[in-house]
Write a protein that holds these residues in place. Structure first.
Motif, PDB file in Angstrom:
ATOM      1  N   LEU A  31       0.827  -1.197   0.000  1.00 19.15           N
ATOM      2  CA  LEU A  31       0.000   0.000   0.000  1.00 19.15           C
ATOM      3  C   LEU A  31       0.861   1.247   0.000  1.00 19.15           C
ATOM      4  N   ASP A  32       0.299   2.294  -0.508  1.00 18.36           N
ATOM      5  CA  ASP A  32       0.792   3.641  -0.320  1.00 18.36           C
ATOM      6  C   ASP A  32      -0.294   4.318   0.499  1.00 18.36           C
ATOM      7  N   GLY A  33      -0.080   5.526   0.860  1.00 14.88           N
ATOM      8  CA  GLY A  33      -1.110   6.254   1.581  1.00 14.88           C
ATOM      9  C   GLY A  33      -1.933   7.086   0.628  1.00 14.88           C
ATOM     10  N   GLY A  34      -2.726   7.966   1.181  1.00 12.75           N
ATOM     11  CA  GLY A  34      -3.511   8.905   0.391  1.00 12.75           C
ATOM     12  C   GLY A  34      -4.471   8.221  -0.558  1.00 12.75           C
ATOM     13  N   MET A  35      -4.819   8.954  -1.604  1.00  7.97           N
ATOM     14  CA  MET A  35      -5.763   8.418  -2.588  1.00  7.97           C
ATOM     15  C   MET A  35      -5.176   7.240  -3.356  1.00  7.97           C
ATOM     16  N   ILE A  36      -3.866   7.229  -3.521  1.00  8.81           N
ATOM     17  CA  ILE A  36      -3.244   6.071  -4.173  1.00  8.81           C
ATOM     18  C   ILE A  36      -3.474   4.831  -3.310  1.00  8.81           C
ATOM     19  N   GLY A  37      -3.261   4.959  -2.011  1.00 12.53           N
ATOM     20  CA  GLY A  37      -3.474   3.842  -1.099  1.00 12.53           C
ATOM     21  C   GLY A  37      -4.921   3.400  -1.059  1.00 12.53           C
ATOM     22  N   ILE A  38      -5.835   4.364  -1.033  1.00 17.85           N
ATOM     23  CA  ILE A  38      -7.259   4.020  -1.064  1.00 17.85           C
ATOM     24  C   ILE A  38      -7.596   3.342  -2.385  1.00 17.85           C
ATOM     25  N   GLY A  39      -7.046   3.871  -3.482  1.00 15.13           N
ATOM     26  CA  GLY A  39      -7.262   3.246  -4.791  1.00 15.13           C
ATOM     27  C   GLY A  39      -6.722   1.827  -4.834  1.00 15.13           C
ATOM     28  N   LEU A  40      -5.545   1.615  -4.226  1.00 16.22           N
ATOM     29  CA  LEU A  40      -4.978   0.263  -4.174  1.00 16.22           C
ATOM     30  C   LEU A  40      -5.836  -0.665  -3.315  1.00 16.22           C
ATOM     31  N   LEU A  41      -6.337  -0.186  -2.183  1.00 16.46           N
ATOM     32  CA  LEU A  41      -7.216  -1.008  -1.342  1.00 16.46           C
ATOM     33  C   LEU A  41      -8.470  -1.417  -2.114  1.00 16.46           C
ATOM     34  N   ILE A  42      -9.057  -0.462  -2.822  1.00 13.69           N
ATOM     35  CA  ILE A  42     -10.249  -0.767  -3.626  1.00 13.69           C
ATOM     36  C   ILE A  42      -9.894  -1.774  -4.722  1.00 13.69           C
ATOM     37  N   HIS A  43      -8.725  -1.590  -5.328  1.00 13.26           N
ATOM     38  CA  HIS A  43      -8.281  -2.527  -6.366  1.00 13.26           C
ATOM     39  C   HIS A  43      -8.068  -3.933  -5.794  1.00 13.26           C
ATOM     40  N   TYR A  44      -7.389  -4.038  -4.650  1.00 17.70           N
ATOM     41  CA  TYR A  44      -7.121  -5.351  -4.067  1.00 17.70           C
ATOM     42  C   TYR A  44      -8.407  -6.042  -3.620  1.00 17.70           C
ATOM     43  N   TYR A  45      -9.348  -5.260  -3.111  1.00 13.92           N
ATOM     44  CA  TYR A  45     -10.564  -5.844  -2.553  1.00 13.92           C
ATOM     45  C   TYR A  45     -11.630  -6.109  -3.623  1.00 13.92           C
ATOM     46  N   PHE A  46     -11.816  -5.149  -4.561  1.00 21.71           N
ATOM     47  CA  PHE A  46     -12.893  -5.252  -5.551  1.00 21.71           C
ATOM     48  C   PHE A  46     -12.398  -5.443  -6.987  1.00 21.71           C
ATOM     49  N   ILE A 106      10.805   0.037  -1.022  1.00 22.26           N
ATOM     50  CA  ILE A 106      11.675   1.216  -1.097  1.00 22.26           C
ATOM     51  C   ILE A 106      11.628   1.820  -2.502  1.00 22.26           C
ATOM     52  N   LEU A 107      11.765   0.987  -3.533  1.00 19.38           N
ATOM     53  CA  LEU A 107      11.750   1.491  -4.908  1.00 19.38           C
ATOM     54  C   LEU A 107      10.391   2.080  -5.280  1.00 19.38           C
ATOM     55  N   GLY A 108       9.325   1.415  -4.871  1.00 21.43           N
ATOM     56  CA  GLY A 108       7.987   1.952  -5.130  1.00 21.43           C
ATOM     57  C   GLY A 108       7.801   3.311  -4.471  1.00 21.43           C
ATOM     58  N   GLY A 109       8.201   3.419  -3.211  1.00 22.47           N
ATOM     59  CA  GLY A 109       8.107   4.700  -2.504  1.00 22.47           C
ATOM     60  C   GLY A 109       8.972   5.772  -3.131  1.00 22.47           C
ATOM     61  N   THR A 110      10.140   5.376  -3.624  1.00 26.42           N
ATOM     62  CA  THR A 110      11.043   6.332  -4.267  1.00 26.42           C
ATOM     63  C   THR A 110      10.432   6.874  -5.557  1.00 26.42           C
ATOM     64  N   CYS A 154      -2.261   7.160   8.336  1.00 24.33           N
ATOM     65  CA  CYS A 154      -3.667   6.857   8.646  1.00 24.33           C
ATOM     66  C   CYS A 154      -4.271   5.894   7.622  1.00 24.33           C
ATOM     67  N   ILE A 155      -3.952   6.099   6.342  1.00 23.62           N
ATOM     68  CA  ILE A 155      -4.508   5.256   5.288  1.00 23.62           C
ATOM     69  C   ILE A 155      -4.002   3.815   5.413  1.00 23.62           C
ATOM     70  N   ILE A 156      -2.686   3.644   5.608  1.00 23.95           N
ATOM     71  CA  ILE A 156      -2.209   2.250   5.658  1.00 23.95           C
ATOM     72  C   ILE A 156      -2.682   1.553   6.925  1.00 23.95           C
ATOM     73  N   PHE A 157      -2.892   2.297   8.019  1.00 23.68           N
ATOM     74  CA  PHE A 157      -3.463   1.670   9.212  1.00 23.68           C
ATOM     75  C   PHE A 157      -4.870   1.154   8.914  1.00 23.68           C
ATOM     76  N   SER A 158      -5.615   1.879   8.080  1.00 25.41           N
ATOM     77  CA  SER A 158      -6.971   1.429   7.750  1.00 25.41           C
ATOM     78  C   SER A 158      -6.961   0.174   6.888  1.00 25.41           C
ATOM     79  N   GLY A 159      -5.845  -0.124   6.218  1.00 24.98           N
ATOM     80  CA  GLY A 159      -5.763  -1.293   5.354  1.00 24.98           C
ATOM     81  C   GLY A 159      -5.143  -2.511   5.993  1.00 24.98           C
ATOM     82  N   LEU A 169       3.711  -3.577   7.376  1.00 24.15           N
ATOM     83  CA  LEU A 169       5.031  -3.067   7.761  1.00 24.15           C
ATOM     84  C   LEU A 169       5.843  -2.646   6.536  1.00 24.15           C
ATOM     85  N   TYR A 170       5.806  -3.455   5.484  1.00 18.68           N
ATOM     86  CA  TYR A 170       6.490  -3.064   4.251  1.00 18.68           C
ATOM     87  C   TYR A 170       5.863  -1.804   3.656  1.00 18.68           C
ATOM     88  N   SER A 171       4.550  -1.681   3.759  1.00 21.49           N
ATOM     89  CA  SER A 171       3.868  -0.483   3.265  1.00 21.49           C
ATOM     90  C   SER A 171       4.289   0.753   4.056  1.00 21.49           C
TER      91      SER A 171
END
Length: 190
Positions: A31-46, A106-110, A154-159, A169-171
């Motif tokens: 996961l990432d945070g923010g809208m990207i993280g929310i978008g990823l959560l929606i993608h992984y779940y739905f 690390i590379l994704g975050g970079t 906050c976003i990654i805690f919600s996921g 932890l990696y997120s």
């Protein structure tokens, strides 16, 4: 600032963001945070497209920006649309690297941090919480990378329930690198 220079920054920033999401985070359900993280959560779940989720979830903030931060709205709308398009377009090119998950984090975050920071440097955002961070940073004279980091946590805690503790932890490592690279990249303008 020239329009062509800004357009180039938006395109390069969006491509960096799409590469970070699709080549390094998605293959490991990070996961990432923010809208990207929310978008990823929606993608992984739905299994809904990440970029399209980013657009839908950004609508309330863009409505606010339309009424209270019109200049920021105008400067950021194209950043949201192009970055979301790049995220969804590059999703067909997902690559699973044969490297440890923490290196992917690390590379994704970079890549994501460089993309977001480049866009913020040119007074645009990828929408959503980046837009919110820019609004707050403008009002409080705080580096937007620090605000983005707080929102991301906050976003990654919600996921955590969706991705599990190890991926969580990696997120966390991912958002740390997003924050560091965003802060470094926009530091010249704040």
């Amino acid at each position: 600032m020239h329009l062509l220079e800004k357009a180039g920054a938006i395109l390069v920033g969006s491509l960096l963001l799409g590469i970070g999401v699709n080549f390094f985070l998605s293959p490991f359900h990070l996961l990432d945070g923010g809208m990207i993280g929310i978008g990823l959560l929606i993608h992984y779940y739905f299994d809904f497209p990440t970029g399209l989720s980013m657009i839908f979830m950004s609508i309330p903030l863009y409505i606010y920006a339309w009424y209270y931060q019109r200049k920021l709205f105008i400067q950021s709308l194209h950043g949201l649309l192009i970055s979301s398009l790049c995220v969804d377009w590059l999703s067909g090119f997902q690559i699973s690297w044969d490297i440890p998950v923490y290196i992917n984090a690390i590379l994704g975050g970079t890549f994501i941090g460089l993309g977001i920071g480049l866009m913020l440097r040119y007074e645009t955002t990828t929408g959503g919480t980046d837009l919110l961070a820019k609004i707050i940073a403008n009002k409080l004279a705080i580096n937007p990378g620090l605000i983005i980091f707080g929102i991301d946590v906050c976003i990654i805690f919600s996921g955590i329930g969706i991705v599990g503790m190890t991926t969580f932890l990696y997120s966390g490592l991912t958002i740390l690198f997003v924050a560091i690279l965003t802060s470094i990249t926009v530091k010249e303008t704040v």
